[in-house]
Design a protein around this motif. Structure first.
Motif, PDB file in Angstrom:
ATOM      1  N   THR A 252      -9.434  -4.536  -8.470  1.00 17.35           N
ATOM      2  CA  THR A 252      -7.391  -5.410  -9.967  1.00 17.35           C
ATOM      3  C   THR A 252      -5.979  -5.197  -8.860  1.00 17.35           C
ATOM      4  O   THR A 252      -6.423  -4.544  -7.737  1.00 17.35           O
ATOM      5  N   SER A 253      -5.628  -6.146  -9.360  1.00 12.24           N
ATOM      6  CA  SER A 253      -4.523  -6.065  -8.517  1.00 12.24           C
ATOM      7  C   SER A 253      -3.552  -4.480  -7.631  1.00 12.24           C
ATOM      8  O   SER A 253      -3.165  -4.684  -6.452  1.00 12.24           O
ATOM      9  N   LYS A 254      -3.940  -3.815  -8.190  1.00 12.64           N
ATOM     10  CA  LYS A 254      -3.161  -2.007  -8.427  1.00 12.64           C
ATOM     11  C   LYS A 254      -4.608  -1.396  -6.991  1.00 12.64           C
ATOM     12  O   LYS A 254      -3.211  -1.312  -6.214  1.00 12.64           O
ATOM     13  N   ASN A 255      -5.052  -2.090  -6.806  1.00 13.48           N
ATOM     14  CA  ASN A 255      -6.275  -1.450  -5.953  1.00 13.48           C
ATOM     15  C   ASN A 255      -5.853  -2.222  -5.101  1.00 13.48           C
ATOM     16  O   ASN A 255      -6.141  -1.887  -3.209  1.00 13.48           O
TER      17      ASN A 255
ATOM     18  N   THR B  68     -14.817   0.157  -1.783  1.00 12.42           N
ATOM     19  CA  THR B  68     -13.734   0.880  -2.155  1.00 12.42           C
ATOM     20  C   THR B  68     -12.534   0.902  -1.421  1.00 12.42           C
ATOM     21  O   THR B  68     -12.568   0.268   0.027  1.00 12.42           O
ATOM     22  N   ILE B  69     -11.153   1.678  -1.783  1.00 11.96           N
ATOM     23  CA  ILE B  69     -10.402   1.948  -0.527  1.00 11.96           C
ATOM     24  C   ILE B  69     -10.437   2.555   0.176  1.00 11.96           C
ATOM     25  O   ILE B  69     -10.388   2.395   1.361  1.00 11.96           O
ATOM     26  N   GLU B  70     -11.118   3.457  -0.414  1.00 12.09           N
ATOM     27  CA  GLU B  70     -11.614   5.011   0.936  1.00 12.09           C
ATOM     28  C   GLU B  70     -12.562   3.642   2.105  1.00 12.09           C
ATOM     29  O   GLU B  70     -12.390   4.090   3.249  1.00 12.09           O
TER      30      GLU B  70
END
Length: 212
Positions: free
Chosen positions: A40-43, A13-15
């Motif tokens: 996802t490209s957003k993440n 995850t980003i976190e």
């Protein structure tokens, strides 16, 4: 000349990713390669932006794995390209000469191609089996590094080579003796609960024979 230790980020995850990157920087690592697969490209963009900000704060190099356009978007210091990613010369024509371009290699032929196409450093591996990568090239082991680095000397090929793939602390001395410039690590650093001490130990080994 490039620092001898590169941390390849981990986390689902980003976190998790930011936690690991922040702790690596905090412990004294000054070169981060962001690797965030199947997202996802957003993440991916959100993580790249936050990682770039962190690396700037710590005056560390920040490069993006595989994704050249993302590296461009966030103005990263460069990109690391795998054997199946965009060609090095194509990336160079897009990024220009001021950015770092690293390339994955598994043999001498890969290295020769990368050098010819304007690569800045080589990630040569894997040293041994690693679960970090899904599609693993043939394992090199110490003898593989020794043979390839010898061939490079004979052919007068000069480019910083980083060993990668399942490296542990006790491997570093032997690896450095083969002639590699440094190492790229992932799990070894992510899974350590004493990162600062570990980075200190790694750097002692990496810089042991360097004449200041």
């Amino acid at each position: 000349m490039y620092n001898k230790l590169q941390y390849i980020s981990q986390g689902n995850t980003i976190e998790e990713q930011l936690y690991n990157i922040h702790h690596a920087l905090d412990a004294g690592c000054d070169w981060i390669q962001m690797r965030f697969k199947n997202q996802t490209s957003k993440n991916t963009f959100a993580l790249a932006e936050a990682s770039k900000f962190l690396c700037e704060e710590y005056l560390a190099n920040f490069i993006v794995n595989d994704n050249l356009y993302l590296a461009q978007q966030v103005d990263a210091d460069g990109v690391h390209l795998g054997l199946l990613d965009m060609k090095i010369n194509e990336a160079r024509s897009i990024l220009g000469n001021a950015k770092i371009i690293g390339g994955t290699a598994n043999n001498l032929e890969d290295i020769i191609n990368h050098v010819k196409n304007g690569c800045d450093y080589i990630g040569l591996g894997p040293f041994r089996f690693t679960e970090t990568k899904e599609k693993l090239s043939p394992i090199l082991g110490l003898s593989g590094y020794f043979n390839i680095l010898q061939e490079m000397k004979i052919n007068k090929i000069e480019i910083p080579v980083y060993a990668i793939g399942g490296i542990t602390l006790k491997d570093i001395n032997s690896l450095m003796e083969t002639g590699v410039h440094g190492i790229a690590v992932s799990g070894m650093l992510t899974n350590s609960d004493q990162k600062e001490q570990l980075i200190q130990q790694i750097n002692e080994k990496l810089y042991a024979n360097v004449v200041v």
